[in-house]
Design an enzyme around this catalytic site. Structure first.
Site, short mmCIF file in Angstrom:
data_model
loop_
_atom_site.label_atom_id
_atom_site.label_comp_id
_atom_site.label_asym_id
_atom_site.label_seq_id
_atom_site.Cartn_x
_atom_site.Cartn_y
_atom_site.Cartn_z
N LYS A 90 2.68 41.63 -5.46
CA LYS A 90 0.80 42.31 -5.43
C LYS A 90 1.67 44.46 -5.14
O LYS A 90 0.65 44.70 -5.60
CB LYS A 90 1.14 41.96 -3.45
CG LYS A 90 0.58 40.51 -3.58
CD LYS A 90 -0.61 40.95 -4.07
CE LYS A 90 -1.57 39.30 -3.56
NZ LYS A 90 -2.83 39.23 -4.98
N GLU A 112 -7.42 44.33 2.30
CA GLU A 112 -7.26 42.89 3.24
C GLU A 112 -6.05 41.90 2.85
O GLU A 112 -5.69 42.31 1.65
CB GLU A 112 -8.63 41.61 2.07
CG GLU A 112 -8.54 41.61 0.94
CD GLU A 112 -8.38 42.37 -0.16
OE1 GLU A 112 -7.85 42.96 0.12
OE2 GLU A 112 -7.10 41.73 -1.03
N SER A 379 5.20 34.26 -8.95
CA SER A 379 4.98 35.10 -8.12
C SER A 379 4.58 35.68 -6.45
O SER A 379 5.01 37.27 -6.17
CB SER A 379 3.08 34.68 -7.75
OG SER A 379 2.93 33.92 -7.21
#
Lengths: 407, 263
Positions: A90, A112, A379
């Site tokens: 991210k 968010e 991830s």
């Protein structure tokens, strides 16, 4: 295979910019700034510098030798995005977006978050680049990821609990959009996936596409060829688009997206957008959504907060329709087993989201010959899931520790 | 002729400020919705927005959002909204509009939604997240035109000259100007830059101006009279409903609307 029809943020039938007029100027401004930045060498240099010297890129491509031997089929490689600062992929699009936001003079970042990874990454980048930061998080997610709330607060962010709707990721997106509408002048919304109105799906995909480019180079060096399969978990789809994008045109590479099978087939027990959903337009974009006949979004469920989302990135919806990306699912139980297996065989504890991808590799590898190569996108790393894992594994010692620690 | 035009010419003739009120269909119940709209009509509302409840109402503040949630929990379906519209349109002489989010329209079938709206006596549609830029794929405005339903465009203080021009080309009936950059909900004070903003809007639009978002009291309505043609009152009435005993909702709505009258 082509991924045509991409204009004004449309991917075939999907994507677009379905938002109230009051958000259009901000999205136009963002799109313009991003288009300029994309071609600007100094922007690219700054982005790359932060990725390499702050976030820790490139991330390693790990040959999972023990797991490969154990399964007795295709060779398995792990693209370990968990090695990034803040523990997941991210941070890459957070850095990219924050740099664009800086260019257009924004002072405040909002985001968010579901699992908390995107929130922690945004808070981290905000601290590093001098923005104030507010993160919206559903109350249900706060309950399962309290430690990430703590971390965000340590990083100087304000975490706002979202108490409406299903109190999960989609509601956090709604709350963030509302904040953005109210504060658009000085605020940039760091949308955390390849979803939402144009230009977010394109912009985040571009930022994340470095993952696939690294894999290509690393693979060539290690094996002298492209992988045969790439597997990634899919919530909104940022890690999946990140690793897939570079390979879309390489027809020999099978791309597999893994959705959250949750605990059952009924509504509210999973997050299978393709199998259980239909085309709709929510949160500014057209794609597949889990919704009822009236278009009301339905409850979703997954043990991993990051996959617990009723929509899916519009480009992935198009790639699904074009049969370029195959979609499968892993259940909670399978993901938990995959966490254990990877920890013991490879010394890597994956995030529960990523464990869904690992679980599929475990099913697929034994069916393939030893000459085939699978790359799994890890991830994120599993530290954030400590409490969920301890509970799911029924670790009495940990529960006892928690009880005593708070006394 | 569309009934919105009829109302607009009445407003003009009487030199008054038009009033558009708002309900969330099924909040607090379907029966109450009918009763409240009738009360609004009796109290002099010219237009009523019937909001079709949606699970993810992007442009709405907490008041309307909670009303949507409650209505959906009560089991309100899209077809109930059509039924209520049909019942009401045969009983009241005011203009009824649907306020909906685009997914509701899309899932129902765009053409069918517009056709059925017309058949139910609806005169206009307010769909804030249907963007002009997507018309090529959606044909929402094209179908609205076919069935003589007015698409009410919503613009804000952040709208650029270019966007105002674009909206002016497609807008029908009246244009809905949000009084501030924000989401729906009651505010104490009006936007101090309201008059210059509305002047700018006037220079682009030849149709009347409706102003909403945050309009909740007599002073607001009075201040709007100089600059706008229609005042839109949304969340303020839902607040009244929230604070009223079920048996006193109508009485309190009457009281509220009487108090608004700035004559």
């Amino acid at each position: 295979m082509k991924n045509k029809h991409q204009n004004n943020g449309h991917f075939g039938l999907y994507g677009g910019r379905y938002v109230p007029e009051m958000l259009i100027p901000a999205l136009e401004e963002l799109e313009k700034a991003y288009t300029v930045a994309k071609k600007d060498d100094s922007f690219q240099k700054e982005f790359t510098d932060l990725l390499n010297n702050f976030a820790g890129r490139p991330t390693p491509l790990v040959f999972a030798e023990n797991l490969t031997k154990r399964l007795g089929g295709a060779k398995i490689y792990l693209k370990n995005e968990g090695a990034n600062l803040t523990g997941a992929h991210k941070i890459t699009h957070c850095i990219g977006q924050a740099l664009v936001a800086k260019k257009i003079g924004k002072k405040r970042l909002i985001a968010e978050t579901g699992a908390g990874q995107h929130g922690v990454a945004t808070a981290t980048v905000a601290a590093k680049l001098g923005f104030s930061c507010t993160v919206y998080m559903g109350e249900v997610d706060i309950q399962r990821q309290r430690q990430n709330v703590f971390l965000m607060e340590q990083l100087g962010a304000t975490v706002v609990p979202v108490a409406f709707g299903s109190k999960t990721l989609k509601d956090a997106v709604n709350a963030a959009i509302k904040d953005w509408i109210e504060n658009v002048k000085d605020t940039h919304y760091v949308l955390g996936s390849v979803v939402g109105p144009h230009p977010f799906p394109t912009m985040n995909r571009d930022f994340q596409s470095i993952v696939g480019r690294e894999v290509k180079v690393q693979m060539k060096k290690r094996e002298g060829k492209l992988p045969d399969y790439i597997i990634a978990c899919v919530g909104g789809g940022s890690n999946a688009m990140g690793i897939f994008y570079e390979f879309i045109k390489s027809s020999t590479v099978t791309l597999i997206g893994v959705e959250a099978g949750g605990k059952g087939e009924k509504v509210g027990e999973h997050a299978l957008r393709f199998k259980g959903g239909s085309v709709g337009i929510v949160e500014g974009y057209k794609s597949y959504f889990l919704q009822n006949k009236d278009g009301q979004l339905q409850k979703t469920y997954s043990i991993s907060a990051g996959l617990d989302y009723p929509g899916i990135g519009p480009e992935l919806a198009n790639l699904h329709d074009l049969n370029r990306v195959e979609f499968v699912s892993s259940k909670d139980r399978e993901a938990l087993e995959a966490v254990r297996l990877l920890a013991r065989t490879e010394g890597i504890i994956p995030a529960l989201e990523s464990a869904h991808a690992v679980a599929h590799a475990v099913k697929l590898a034994p069916k393939l010959s030893k000459h085939k190569i699978i790359v799994v996108n890890l991830s994120g790393r599993g530290d954030k899931d400590l409490f969920i894992l301890a509970k799911a594994f029924n670790d009495k010692k940990f529960m006892k520790f928690l009880k005593e620690y708070t006394q | 002729m569309n009934s919105i035009d009829q109302k607009l010419s009445e407003i003009k003739k009487n030199k008054k400020l038009g009033i558009m009120t708002h309900v969330v269909v099924g909040y607090p119940t379907l029966e109450k919705t009918v009763q409240i709209v009738k009360t609004m009509a009796e109290c002099g509302a010219d237009f009523v927005e019937l909001q079709i409840p949606f699970s993810d109402p992007l442009a709405d503040g907490p008041t309307i959002m909670k009303a949507c949630e409650k209505s959906l929990n009560n089991g309100t379906k899209v077809r109930d909204c059509f039924k209520i519209a049909k019942d009401l349109s045969s009983q009241v002489s005011i203009s009824l509009l649907f306020m909906a989010y685009y997914n509701t329209v899309f899932k129902y079938g765009i053409k069918q939604f517009i056709k059925d709206s017309k058949a139910a006596g609806i005169s206009g549609l307010i769909v804030p997240d249907m963007s002009i830029d997507e018309e090529g794929n959606e044909k929402f405005y094209a179908y609205s035109k076919t069935f003589n339903l007015y698409n009410i465009q919503v613009i804000s203080p952040a709208s650029t000259e270019q966007r105002l021009r674009k909206n002016a080309k497609i807008a029908k009936g009246f244009v809905y100007c949000t009084a501030r950059q924000g989401i729906t909900g009651v505010k104490e004070e009006l936007n101090p830059e309201l008059s210059s903003y509305l002047k700018k809007v006037r220079s682009h639009f030849s149709i009347p101006l409706a102003v909403g978002f945050g309009i909740s009291k007599k002073e607001h309505v009075k201040a709007l009279k100089k600059h706008a043609d229609i005042a839109v009152i949304g969340s303020a009435i839902i607040n009244i409903i929230n604070f009223s005993k079920p048996s006193e909702i109508s009485k309190n709505v009457v009281q509220f609307m009487k108090n608004l009258d700035s004559k």
